[in-house]
Enzyme design. Structure first.
Site, PDB file in Angstrom:
ATOM      1  N   ASN A  12       4.800  -0.635   6.818  1.00 28.71           N
ATOM      2  CA  ASN A  12       4.763  -1.559   5.676  1.00 28.71           C
ATOM      3  C   ASN A  12       5.741  -1.044   4.630  1.00 28.71           C
ATOM      4  O   ASN A  12       5.476  -0.061   3.953  1.00 28.71           O
ATOM      5  CB  ASN A  12       3.326  -1.598   5.104  1.00 28.71           C
ATOM      6  CG  ASN A  12       3.224  -2.442   3.842  1.00 28.71           C
ATOM      7  OD1 ASN A  12       4.175  -3.146   3.479  1.00 28.71           O
ATOM      8  ND2 ASN A  12       2.093  -2.368   3.169  1.00 28.71           N
ATOM      9  N   TRP A  13       6.879  -1.717   4.553  1.00 24.89           N
ATOM     10  CA  TRP A  13       7.934  -1.236   3.645  1.00 24.89           C
ATOM     11  C   TRP A  13       7.628  -1.565   2.181  1.00 24.89           C
ATOM     12  O   TRP A  13       8.295  -1.062   1.288  1.00 24.89           O
ATOM     13  CB  TRP A  13       9.283  -1.852   4.026  1.00 24.89           C
ATOM     14  CG  TRP A  13       9.793  -1.460   5.385  1.00 24.89           C
ATOM     15  CD1 TRP A  13       9.173  -0.642   6.311  1.00 24.89           C
ATOM     16  CD2 TRP A  13      11.033  -1.850   5.990  1.00 24.89           C
ATOM     17  NE1 TRP A  13       9.947  -0.519   7.437  1.00 24.89           N
ATOM     18  CE2 TRP A  13      11.096  -1.251   7.270  1.00 24.89           C
ATOM     19  CE3 TRP A  13      12.097  -2.650   5.574  1.00 24.89           C
ATOM     20  CZ2 TRP A  13      12.185  -1.429   8.123  1.00 24.89           C
ATOM     21  CZ3 TRP A  13      13.184  -2.837   6.432  1.00 24.89           C
ATOM     22  CH2 TRP A  13      13.230  -2.229   7.688  1.00 24.89           C
ATOM     23  N   LYS A  14       6.682  -2.445   1.935  1.00 25.42           N
ATOM     24  CA  LYS A  14       6.347  -2.884   0.570  1.00 25.42           C
ATOM     25  C   LYS A  14       7.610  -3.426  -0.122  1.00 25.42           C
ATOM     26  O   LYS A  14       8.497  -3.937   0.551  1.00 25.42           O
ATOM     27  CB  LYS A  14       5.687  -1.742  -0.199  1.00 25.42           C
ATOM     28  CG  LYS A  14       4.530  -1.108   0.593  1.00 25.42           C
ATOM     29  CD  LYS A  14       3.688  -0.171  -0.202  1.00 25.42           C
ATOM     30  CE  LYS A  14       2.568   0.392   0.679  1.00 25.42           C
ATOM     31  NZ  LYS A  14       1.636   1.249  -0.041  1.00 25.42           N
ATOM     32  N   HIS A 105      -3.775  -6.639   1.304  1.00 23.35           N
ATOM     33  CA  HIS A 105      -3.478  -5.236   0.980  1.00 23.35           C
ATOM     34  C   HIS A 105      -4.045  -4.921  -0.397  1.00 23.35           C
ATOM     35  O   HIS A 105      -4.058  -5.787  -1.282  1.00 23.35           O
ATOM     36  CB  HIS A 105      -1.962  -5.016   1.008  1.00 23.35           C
ATOM     37  CG  HIS A 105      -1.593  -3.562   0.968  1.00 23.35           C
ATOM     38  ND1 HIS A 105      -1.623  -2.830  -0.191  1.00 23.35           N
ATOM     39  CD2 HIS A 105      -1.228  -2.703   1.946  1.00 23.35           C
ATOM     40  CE1 HIS A 105      -1.276  -1.571   0.081  1.00 23.35           C
ATOM     41  NE2 HIS A 105      -1.028  -1.479   1.371  1.00 23.35           N
ATOM     42  N   GLU A 107      -2.857  -3.438  -2.801  1.00 29.45           N
ATOM     43  CA  GLU A 107      -1.907  -3.668  -3.897  1.00 29.45           C
ATOM     44  C   GLU A 107      -1.884  -5.141  -4.298  1.00 29.45           C
ATOM     45  O   GLU A 107      -1.645  -5.473  -5.455  1.00 29.45           O
ATOM     46  CB  GLU A 107      -0.514  -3.158  -3.484  1.00 29.45           C
ATOM     47  CG  GLU A 107      -0.473  -1.633  -3.521  1.00 29.45           C
ATOM     48  CD  GLU A 107       0.480  -0.986  -2.533  1.00 29.45           C
ATOM     49  OE1 GLU A 107       1.314  -1.691  -1.947  1.00 29.45           O
ATOM     50  OE2 GLU A 107       0.365   0.239  -2.345  1.00 29.45           O
ATOM     51  N   GLU A 172      -7.769   1.033   4.805  1.00 23.19           N
ATOM     52  CA  GLU A 172      -6.888   1.773   3.896  1.00 23.19           C
ATOM     53  C   GLU A 172      -7.668   2.122   2.639  1.00 23.19           C
ATOM     54  O   GLU A 172      -7.723   1.309   1.699  1.00 23.19           O
ATOM     55  CB  GLU A 172      -5.676   0.921   3.505  1.00 23.19           C
ATOM     56  CG  GLU A 172      -4.779   0.536   4.656  1.00 23.19           C
ATOM     57  CD  GLU A 172      -3.339   0.310   4.201  1.00 23.19           C
ATOM     58  OE1 GLU A 172      -2.455   0.859   4.832  1.00 23.19           O
ATOM     59  OE2 GLU A 172      -3.118  -0.387   3.200  1.00 23.19           O
ATOM     60  N   GLY A 178      -0.524   6.423  -0.949  1.00 21.10           N
ATOM     61  CA  GLY A 178       0.516   7.003  -1.795  1.00 21.10           C
ATOM     62  C   GLY A 178       0.107   8.273  -2.518  1.00 21.10           C
ATOM     63  O   GLY A 178       0.826   8.744  -3.403  1.00 21.10           O
ATOM     64  N   SER A 217      -1.155   7.487   3.300  1.00 15.79           N
ATOM     65  CA  SER A 217      -0.483   8.795   3.360  1.00 15.79           C
ATOM     66  C   SER A 217      -0.339   9.328   4.791  1.00 15.79           C
ATOM     67  O   SER A 217      -0.450  10.530   5.018  1.00 15.79           O
ATOM     68  CB  SER A 217      -1.224   9.812   2.490  1.00 15.79           C
ATOM     69  OG  SER A 217      -1.237   9.396   1.140  1.00 15.79           O
TER      70      SER A 217
HETATM   71  P1  13P Z   1       1.431   5.202   2.143  1.00 21.45           P
HETATM   72  O1  13P Z   1       1.589   5.556   3.616  1.00 21.45           O
HETATM   73  O2  13P Z   1       2.696   5.287   1.379  1.00 21.45           O
HETATM   74  O3  13P Z   1       0.295   5.963   1.542  1.00 21.45           O
HETATM   75  O4  13P Z   1       1.030   3.651   2.092  1.00 21.45           O
HETATM   76  C1  13P Z   1       0.000   3.202   2.907  1.00 21.45           C
HETATM   77  C2  13P Z   1      -0.065   1.743   2.833  1.00 21.45           C
HETATM   78  O5  13P Z   1      -0.411   1.186   1.801  1.00 21.45           O
HETATM   79  C3  13P Z   1       0.319   0.979   4.031  1.00 21.45           C
HETATM   80  O6  13P Z   1      -0.019  -0.375   3.917  1.00 21.45           O
END
Ligand code: 13P
Length: 263
Positions: A12-14, A105, A107, A172, A178, A217
């Site tokens: 997931n590149w966000k 997600h 976020e 998650e 993160g 992470s």
């Molecule tokens: P990180 O691997 O950067 O913690 O992000 C996880 C994530 O939100 C994947 O959707």
């Protein structure tokens, strides 16, 4: 397609990786997977920002190898079309060669106020369009510390998934995203047990086992250990998917772990 029997490594590149970076990253991942393909039951998926989907799909189409990563998006709108400024429908994603879509997600739940009910509408739209939804669930730190994680997961599963859901769930924990912190094996095993016990109750069918992934992470260093956890069907990777080497290292570690002890 039998999504239930696969293992997944999904990036997931966000809202990261500008255009050129994204194209280069997709190319490097694809070329490496073509040279050294993982076993067919390991599915790799990359989820770039919307703006890169079309061009990455065109580039992927030149490689006819089944080991090429599949393409995923990071969200979609529940309606098929209409006056929804700034939104993208599931069918529009299908037009671009997308096959998976991340929904709910944390976020988006946090930054866009997405509710479980709204996510369920997106799941319906994605499924109707032929996409495989990857629905994210997970508790906040305070909820975990107050012993409320299981009830949060139950509420999210009940609210976000449709009856007869045919997709993937990604656990998650919000506090692991993160942060560089990951749950212990014991904690993750407990949470996976809770999720696998809740899913058939929500789905009300026992002929489909929903694959459950972990995200938060994830690095190559923990991948072997993660894939040896019972009931874990893959990983959803954020920052470590933004460099070809670290993402490929995760795919290799998953391959080695699963080849040495198939579950
Ligand atoms: P990180 O691997 O950067 O913690 O992000 C996880 C994530 O939100 C994947 O959707």
């Amino acid at each position: 397609m039998s999504i239930a029997s696969n293992k997944y490594v999904i990036g997931n590149w966000k809202m990261q990786a500008r255009h050129d970076h994204g194209l280069k990253l997709a190319r490097e991942v694809t070329e490496n997977l073509e040279q050294a393909p993982p076993p067919p039951f390991i599915k790799t998926v990359i989820c770039p920002p919307y703006t890169q989907l079309s061009e990455i799909h065109k580039n992927l189409a030149h490689h006819e190898s089944p080991s090429c990563p599949a393409l995923g998006a990071q969200d979609c709108y529940p309606a098929p079309s209409g006056p929804f400024t700034g939104d993208i429908s599931a069918k529009m994603l299908v037009d671009l060669g997308v096959t998976y879509v991340i929904l709910g997600h944390s976020e988006r739940r946090q930054n866009h106020g997405e509710t479980d009910a709204a996510i369920r509408q997106k799941v319906k739209a994605a499924t109707a369009a032929g996409l495989i939804p990857i629905v994210c669930i997970g508790e906040h730190l305070a909820e975990r510390n107050e012993g409320r994680a299981a009830s949060v997961l139950a509420r999210q599963i009940e609210g976000s998934l449709t009856r007869g859901f045919r997709g993937i769930v990604a656990y998650e924990p919000v506090w692991a995203i993160g942060s560089g912190i990951t749950p212990s094996r014991e904690e993750l095993q407990r949470k996976l047990n809770v999720i696998h016990a809740l899913l058939p109750m929500r789905l009300m069918v026992d002929d489909f086992r929903v694959p459950v992934l972990y995200g938060g992470s994830v690095t190559a260093a923990q991948t072997s250990s993660l894939f040896s956890i019972k009931g874990l069907d893959g990983v959803l990777v954020g920052s470590a998917s933004l460099e070809a080497k670290s993402f490929l290292d995760i795919i290799r570690a998953a391959t080695e772990s699963l080849s040495s002890s198939p579950s």
